[in-house]
Design an enzyme around this catalytic site. Structure first.
Site, PDB file in Angstrom:
ATOM      1  N   ARG A 126      24.862  53.838 -68.372  1.00 29.73           N
ATOM      2  CA  ARG A 126      23.634  54.546 -68.996  1.00 29.73           C
ATOM      3  C   ARG A 126      22.971  53.861 -70.451  1.00 29.73           C
ATOM      4  NH1 ARG A 126      25.335  59.958 -70.859  1.00 29.73           N
ATOM      5  NH2 ARG A 126      26.793  58.561 -72.076  1.00 29.73           N
TER       6      ARG A 126
ATOM      7  N   SER B  52      33.759  50.125 -73.474  1.00 30.37           N
ATOM      8  CA  SER B  52      34.907  51.098 -73.270  1.00 30.37           C
ATOM      9  C   SER B  52      36.031  50.079 -72.447  1.00 30.37           C
ATOM     10  CB  SER B  52      35.187  52.357 -72.501  1.00 30.37           C
ATOM     11  OG  SER B  52      33.995  52.917 -72.971  1.00 30.37           O
TER      12      SER B  52
ATOM     13  N   ASP C  52      34.687  54.010 -76.180  1.00 30.26           N
ATOM     14  CA  ASP C  52      34.456  55.599 -75.864  1.00 30.26           C
ATOM     15  C   ASP C  52      35.106  56.646 -76.678  1.00 30.26           C
ATOM     16  OD1 ASP C  52      36.519  54.775 -74.371  1.00 30.26           O
ATOM     17  OD2 ASP C  52      35.523  55.863 -72.535  1.00 30.26           O
TER      18      ASP C  52
HETATM   19 MG    MG Z   1      33.206  58.165 -70.116  1.00 27.73          MG
END
Ligand code: MG
Ligand code: ADP
Length: 495
Positions: free
Chosen positions: A117, A181, A235
């Site tokens: 995203r 992440s 994250d």
């Molecule tokens: Mg996530």
């Protein structure tokens, strides 16, 4: 008598074809038959329980997991032991939490989950304190996830460009927080050297490289815009920060989604990899790799081994593979296959579907265990998977799902118990009150995961009162907040 009986019954039920067979010694043979069936069912039940037994962890075993996690944490933090440690305890250079005075517009990227995203985050202070977000989801095709690093980062920059156009912001240069992440070694907030890919990513030429450098190179190749990359954020850290914005007790972050990981505020004096003894720094544990040294081998089952061996990264992330969304469905499928091979399920018939890797998604575990679902619906889920099942079969499948999910939640709780007890001991307290910010679809949507995990933490760390706070979009909002804090501190330094 017989003839009249047959005639009457047939007349009353013209739509049925009924045969009458004379039994020979029904009461003797019949009793034996009933006993034989009951025996077979009991023996099969026993056989299944024996297979499931190793997946059921005792209180002692969980205490042992907690103790081993604690030992691995110390190894990761220690200067001498860090190199060979499996739980890496990576410094994040995040030392301060938001104080509410941050403001401005920030871009954030979220890479490392199911979706990639790009986000625009507006942080406001004062009376209108709060965070407003716009985001767009982009897919990353498997060819790109597992292609070359250049292709991956070119794709990312293409998505940023598309997003800026979509928001009508082409040509605007904003500070950017990059939620990335995967395990990264950081020597600064704005640098992250990828140690190894996990969770299905395998792009070449990235491991050992600074991902900010790779991103900047791709931005330059496109020659369209420039960005000021301020922070590389895990994250877990983003999640902790997002919850910390609402609750000052939040000093731990936890993810239970595609993968599993945690972070927490550690005393600088214990973070031996970074100079200085004052204050605290957030440490990205990378706890998914717990067990990679072999220290969980006594509780890993043949099913865990099977799932691991066919994964993209065999031998790696063993703890994560017992806990997270990418793997739980596969563990269940492996158990169901074993049951079927032994004639203990699906009438002993293995379908091609059942042999297919990945067909049993972790979301089915949630659906099958949700209490509102009648067994009939479990059967329809199985049917949807191409598995012909009886009512007994669906009871068995439901039990397998419950056992696998329960163990995952308990293991996660044992890890969390180690973390909160360490924080309590760090501070020399008899009692600690703390909040854990949590994100991840498995944690949020599974009907029992959070309850079982919380119970486990309570049992294993009775001197801590732990509140779990669900984060809303920790990886997006958190990256922006960390960037905002960094910009605030940078501006204060320039003044
Ligand atoms: Mg996530
Ligand atoms: P990520 O961790 O990738 O950022 P999520 O937190 O959304 O993303 O987690 C995605 C994982 O959640 C997937 O691996 C999927 O198996 C699992 N998942 C999706 N839906 C459910 C559900 N209803 N119950 C349990 N797990 C789910």
């Amino acid at each position: 008598f017989a003839r009249r009986l047959h005639k009457t019954v047939r007349k009353l039920l013209p739509d049925c074809e009924i045969r009458f067979i004379r039994s020979e010694d029904g009461s003797g043979k019949g009793a034996a038959m009933v006993t034989a069936v009951a025996y077979r069912l009991a023996a099969q039940h026993k056989a299944r329980q024996k297979i499931l037994e190793p997946l059921k962890l005792s209180h002692e075993q969980l205490l042992e997991v907690k103790a081993r996690m604690r030992m691995e944490m110390e190894k990761g933090l220690g200067k001498e032991t860090h190199a060979e440690a499996t739980v890496k305890m990576l410094p994040t250079y995040v030392c301060s939490t938001p104080d509410g005075t941050e403001k401005g517009d920030f871009l954030a990227l979220d890479l490392g989950g199911t979706n990639f995203r790009v986000l625009l985050v507006r942080v406001r202070n004062g009376m209108r304190r709060g965070v407003e977000m716009h985001n767009k989801i982009y897919s990353i095709p498997v060819e790109i996830m597992q292609g070359t690093g250049e292709e991956l980062f070119d794709h990312i920059v293409y998505c940023i460009s598309d997003f800026l156009e979509y928001m009508g912001m082409k040509g605007v240069s904003l500070p950017l927080g990059f939620t990335f992440s995967f395990p990264c070694q950081q020597n600064n907030l704005d640098e992250g050297i990828l140690l190894k890919w996990t969770k299905g990513f395998k792009a070449t030429g990235c491991e050992g490289e600074d991902v900010v450098g790779l991103l900047k190179d791709a931005i330059h190749r496109r020659e369209e815009f420039d960005l000021d990359v301020v922070a590389v954020v895990n994250d877990t850290v983003g999640t902790m920060m997002t919850c910390g914005y609402e609750d000052p007790y939040c000093e731990v972050g936890l993810i239970v989604g595609t993968g599993s990981n945690a972070c927490y505020m550690e005393e600088m004096r214990n973070v031996e990899l970074v100079e200085g003894d004052e204050g605290r720094m957030c440490v990205n544990m990378e706890w998914g790799a717990f067990g990679d040294s072999g220290c969980l081998d006594d509780i890993r089952t043949e099913f865990d081994v099977a799932v691991d061996e066919l994964s993209l990264n065999p031998g790696k992330q063993r703890f994560e593979k017992m806990i997270s969304g990418m793997y739980l469905g596969e563990i269940v499928r492996n158990i169901l296959m074993d049951f079927t091979k032994r004639g203990l399920l699906f009438r002993g018939r293995i379908s091609e579907r059942l042999k297919t890797r990945g067909i049993f998604e972790t979301k089915f575990l949630s659906q099958i265990e949700s209490d509102r679902l009648a067994l009939l619906q479990v059967r329809s889920i199985l049917q949807h998977l191409g598995l012909e099942s009886t009512c007994d079969d669906s009871i068995i499948v439901k039990e397998v799902c419950a056992v696998v999910a329960r163990r995952a939640a308990q293991l996660c709780g044992a890890g969390m118990a180690a973390v909160v007890d360490k924080i309590r001991e760090n501070r020399g307290l008899d009692f600690l009150k703390i909040t854990v910010g949590v994100d991840g679809t498995l944690y949020k949507l599974h009907p029992h995961f959070s309850t079982v995990m919380q119970e486990t933490v309570k049992q294993l760390s009775p001197k801590c009162e732990v509140t779990f706070l669900q984060s809303e979009d920790g990886s997006g909002k958190g990256a922006a907040l960390i960037t905002a804090v960094a910009c605030r501190i940078r501006e204060a330094g320039q003044r």
